[in-house]
Motif scaffolding. Structure first.
Motif, mmCIF file in Angstrom:
data_model
loop_
_atom_site.group_PDB
_atom_site.id
_atom_site.type_symbol
_atom_site.label_atom_id
_atom_site.label_comp_id
_atom_site.label_asym_id
_atom_site.label_seq_id
_atom_site.Cartn_x
_atom_site.Cartn_y
_atom_site.Cartn_z
ATOM 1 N N LYS A 146 -0.826 -3.103 -4.085
ATOM 2 C CA LYS A 146 -0.995 -2.500 -3.004
ATOM 3 C C LYS A 146 -2.844 -1.509 -3.554
ATOM 4 O O LYS A 146 -4.142 -1.830 -2.460
ATOM 5 C CB LYS A 146 -0.665 -1.855 -2.876
ATOM 6 N N ASP A 147 -3.101 -1.366 -4.317
ATOM 7 C CA ASP A 147 -4.048 -0.127 -4.727
ATOM 8 C C ASP A 147 -5.090 -0.635 -5.185
ATOM 9 O O ASP A 147 -6.241 -0.430 -4.700
ATOM 10 C CB ASP A 147 -3.307 1.083 -5.986
ATOM 11 N N ILE A 148 -4.807 -1.761 -5.481
ATOM 12 C CA ILE A 148 -5.457 -2.921 -6.559
ATOM 13 C C ILE A 148 -6.128 -3.512 -4.572
ATOM 14 O O ILE A 148 -7.781 -3.555 -4.541
ATOM 15 C CB ILE A 148 -5.312 -4.001 -7.209
ATOM 16 N N PHE A 149 -6.388 -3.730 -3.993
ATOM 17 C CA PHE A 149 -6.277 -4.334 -2.589
ATOM 18 C C PHE A 149 -6.933 -2.948 -1.823
ATOM 19 O O PHE A 149 -8.484 -3.253 -1.534
ATOM 20 C CB PHE A 149 -5.488 -4.826 -1.774
ATOM 21 N N ARG A 150 -6.267 -1.860 -1.897
ATOM 22 C CA ARG A 150 -7.034 -1.126 -1.497
ATOM 23 C C ARG A 150 -8.680 -0.531 -2.417
ATOM 24 O O ARG A 150 -9.526 -0.198 -1.921
ATOM 25 C CB ARG A 150 -6.356 0.241 -1.346
ATOM 26 N N HIS A 151 -8.390 -0.103 -2.966
ATOM 27 C CA HIS A 151 -9.277 -0.011 -4.405
ATOM 28 C C HIS A 151 -10.520 -0.965 -3.988
ATOM 29 O O HIS A 151 -12.219 -0.723 -4.233
ATOM 30 C CB HIS A 151 -9.327 0.148 -5.672
ATOM 31 N N MET A 152 -10.179 -2.159 -3.397
ATOM 32 C CA MET A 152 -11.283 -3.230 -3.688
ATOM 33 C C MET A 152 -11.860 -3.094 -2.272
ATOM 34 O O MET A 152 -12.918 -3.228 -2.500
ATOM 35 C CB MET A 152 -10.423 -4.561 -3.302
ATOM 36 N N VAL A 153 -10.888 -2.469 -1.187
ATOM 37 C CA VAL A 153 -12.364 -2.047 0.007
ATOM 38 C C VAL A 153 -12.781 -1.350 0.303
ATOM 39 O O VAL A 153 -14.167 -0.836 0.229
ATOM 40 C CB VAL A 153 -10.919 -1.823 1.386
ATOM 41 N N ASP A 154 -13.409 -0.035 -1.039
ATOM 42 C CA ASP A 154 -13.548 1.435 -1.354
ATOM 43 C C ASP A 154 -15.128 0.380 -1.583
ATOM 44 O O ASP A 154 -15.703 0.901 -2.083
ATOM 45 C CB ASP A 154 -12.630 1.986 -1.793
ATOM 46 N N CYS A 155 -14.220 -0.304 -2.724
ATOM 47 C CA CYS A 155 -16.231 -0.564 -3.866
ATOM 48 C C CYS A 155 -16.787 -1.686 -2.973
ATOM 49 O O CYS A 155 -17.912 -1.011 -3.059
ATOM 50 C CB CYS A 155 -15.110 -1.702 -5.045
ATOM 51 N N LYS A 156 -16.019 -2.470 -1.960
ATOM 52 C CA LYS A 156 -16.576 -3.086 -0.954
ATOM 53 C C LYS A 156 -17.952 -1.992 -0.510
ATOM 54 O O LYS A 156 -18.710 -2.297 0.187
ATOM 55 C CB LYS A 156 -16.135 -3.370 0.264
ATOM 56 N N ALA A 157 -17.190 -1.221 -0.008
ATOM 57 C CA ALA A 157 -17.915 0.657 0.832
ATOM 58 C C ALA A 157 -19.042 0.851 -0.113
ATOM 59 O O ALA A 157 -19.494 1.878 0.905
ATOM 60 C CB ALA A 157 -16.703 1.423 1.406
ATOM 61 N N ARG A 158 -18.833 0.910 -1.286
ATOM 62 C CA ARG A 158 -19.437 2.206 -2.127
ATOM 63 C C ARG A 158 -20.880 1.251 -2.840
ATOM 64 O O ARG A 158 -21.568 1.927 -3.302
ATOM 65 C CB ARG A 158 -19.712 2.934 -2.607
ATOM 66 N N GLU A 193 -11.690 -5.432 4.934
ATOM 67 C CA GLU A 193 -10.711 -4.217 5.647
ATOM 68 C C GLU A 193 -9.482 -4.803 6.125
ATOM 69 O O GLU A 193 -7.893 -5.033 5.658
ATOM 70 C CB GLU A 193 -10.949 -3.861 6.489
ATOM 71 N N GLY A 194 -9.591 -5.764 7.191
ATOM 72 C CA GLY A 194 -8.564 -7.033 7.651
ATOM 73 C C GLY A 194 -7.599 -8.133 6.621
ATOM 74 O O GLY A 194 -6.824 -7.881 6.320
ATOM 75 N N GLN A 195 -8.434 -8.284 5.844
ATOM 76 C CA GLN A 195 -7.629 -9.595 4.959
ATOM 77 C C GLN A 195 -7.306 -8.910 3.616
ATOM 78 O O GLN A 195 -6.087 -8.651 3.351
ATOM 79 C CB GLN A 195 -9.152 -10.006 4.452
ATOM 80 N N ALA A 196 -7.581 -7.455 3.545
ATOM 81 C CA ALA A 196 -7.052 -6.846 2.704
ATOM 82 C C ALA A 196 -5.233 -6.391 2.944
ATOM 83 O O ALA A 196 -4.228 -6.584 2.512
ATOM 84 C CB ALA A 196 -7.154 -5.358 1.745
ATOM 85 N N GLU A 197 -4.838 -6.324 3.738
ATOM 86 C CA GLU A 197 -4.249 -5.616 5.071
ATOM 87 C C GLU A 197 -3.242 -6.799 4.647
ATOM 88 O O GLU A 197 -1.576 -6.326 4.810
ATOM 89 C CB GLU A 197 -4.501 -4.678 6.645
ATOM 90 N N ALA A 198 -3.632 -7.622 4.859
ATOM 91 C CA ALA A 198 -2.778 -9.329 4.834
ATOM 92 C C ALA A 198 -2.431 -9.033 3.914
ATOM 93 O O ALA A 198 -1.431 -9.293 3.681
ATOM 94 C CB ALA A 198 -3.922 -9.979 5.414
ATOM 95 N N CYS A 199 -3.021 -9.062 2.685
ATOM 96 C CA CYS A 199 -2.622 -9.337 1.393
ATOM 97 C C CYS A 199 -1.301 -8.455 1.178
ATOM 98 O O CYS A 199 0.000 -8.756 0.741
ATOM 99 C CB CYS A 199 -3.887 -9.320 0.544
ATOM 100 N N ILE A 200 -1.537 -7.091 1.392
ATOM 101 C CA ILE A 200 -0.888 -5.561 1.045
ATOM 102 C C ILE A 200 0.696 -6.143 2.123
ATOM 103 O O ILE A 200 1.530 -5.383 1.069
ATOM 104 C CB ILE A 200 -1.279 -4.719 1.980
ATOM 105 N N HIS A 201 0.583 -6.369 2.974
ATOM 106 C CA HIS A 201 1.998 -6.670 3.600
ATOM 107 C C HIS A 201 2.581 -7.714 3.894
ATOM 108 O O HIS A 201 3.168 -7.818 4.275
ATOM 109 C CB HIS A 201 1.751 -6.562 5.182
ATOM 110 N N HIS A 202 1.917 -8.684 3.068
ATOM 111 C CA HIS A 202 2.791 -9.875 2.647
ATOM 112 C C HIS A 202 3.969 -9.602 2.749
ATOM 113 O O HIS A 202 4.052 -9.490 1.095
ATOM 114 C CB HIS A 202 2.197 -10.957 1.805
ATOM 115 N N ASP A 203 6.009 -10.286 2.699
ATOM 116 C CA ASP A 203 6.473 -9.615 1.893
ATOM 117 C C ASP A 203 7.358 -10.687 2.974
ATOM 118 O O ASP A 203 8.073 -10.578 3.543
ATOM 119 C CB ASP A 203 6.916 -8.217 2.385
ATOM 120 N N VAL A 204 7.384 -12.379 1.744
ATOM 121 C CA VAL A 204 8.433 -13.316 2.211
ATOM 122 C C VAL A 204 9.268 -13.232 1.095
ATOM 123 O O VAL A 204 9.648 -14.682 1.499
ATOM 124 C CB VAL A 204 7.658 -14.643 3.073
#
Length: 267
Positions: A127-139, A188-199
């Motif tokens: 989860k933190d990797i995907f969130r950090h990916m978004v942060d990196c993209k923004a900066r 951001e939208g794709q990262a949310e899909a990755c983080i919350h995938h739970d099947v």
């Protein structure tokens, strides 16, 4: 090039080759064209359908959080539009979670699946990797963000190989000149899909033939994730590439292309 309406968005796709249909679902940040090194081989046997997921490429990039179920419904709509009742499916990384949901939500549309570097659920590290990916993209500038992604997906052997590293440097230059980069809202939208995938609990209901493939040195989605998916799907087959990273399919290109092509022919 064709764009269709699917699940409330404009969805872009391309086709290569002839034969029985093979739907190819790419990973986070990447448009369908990134399949080209594989399609060059697979199009000799299959009708390859390369889709730009919502949030990237020439498909719509709505600002809302996405889900793997929603993105699977996007793909189901594409298959329906093309008049394809049943397709083989290959998904890499985020594409693999979309493929899982396609088999769960639309099982009649899936003949068999190849799940590359998949996961059934995220731990806190992922989860933190995907969130950090978004942060990196923004900066970061596009070429700097590409370096970060390369550090996630390639093994040490790729960085140490002069020809591979030359290609990585070229990819950084290409990112700086990309006329259609993924916007932050798309990632951001794709990262949310990755983080919350739970099947994980639903995978036991998948009855189609499944080949699960991973890289031994994958630092992005580690092998425990790959092995957990394989163990949860009845009668799935598992192959782990030694000394390979998240991008094992490029690091072992010839073997991977031939191995998957033959498996798809048989399944």
């Amino acid at each position: 090039m064709p764009t269709i309406q699917s699940n409330g968005i404009n969805l872009y796709y391309e086709e290569r080759g002839e034969g029985e249909p093979l739907l190819l679902i790419m990973g986070i940040t990447a448009p369908g064209a990134v399949w080209e090194k594989h399609v060059a081989h697979w199009q000799q046997s299959f009708r390859c359908i390369l889709v730009d997921n919502r949030g990237v490429g020439s498909s719509d990039k709505p600002p809302d959080p996405y889900s793997s179920a929603q993105m699977a419904d996007d793909c189901a709509g594409l298959l329906q539009h093309l008049g394809i009742t049943r397709a083989r499916v290959a998904g890499v990384s985020m594409g693999s979670i979309i493929a899982q949901q396609l088999a769960i939500r639309h099982p009649d549309k899936v003949r068999s699946m190849v799940l590359m570097c998949p996961w059934a659920r995220c731990d806190n590290t992922a989860k933190d990797i995907f969130r950090h990916m978004v942060d990196c993209k923004a900066r970061l500038r596009p070429e700097e963000f590409t370096v970060y992604v390369q550090l996630l997906i390639f093994s040490k052997s790729s960085f140490d190989d002069p020809e591979n590293y030359k290609g990585m440097l070229a990819d950084r230059e290409n990112a700086a000149a990309d006329p259609n980069p993924q916007p932050l809202i798309g990632l951001e939208g794709q990262a949310e899909a990755c983080i919350h995938h739970d099947v994980l609990e639903q995978l036991s209901g998948i009855n189609q033939p499944v080949l699960v493939v991973g890289g031994e040195k994958d630092a992005f989605t580690p092998t425990w994730m790959t092995k957990e998916v394989a163990a949860a799907i009845p009668q799935s087959q598992l192959h782990i590439y030694p000394n390979s990273g998240h991008a094992f399919h490029w690091e072992n290109l010839d073997d991977f292309n031939q191995r998957v092509n033959q498996w798809l022919i048989e399944n």
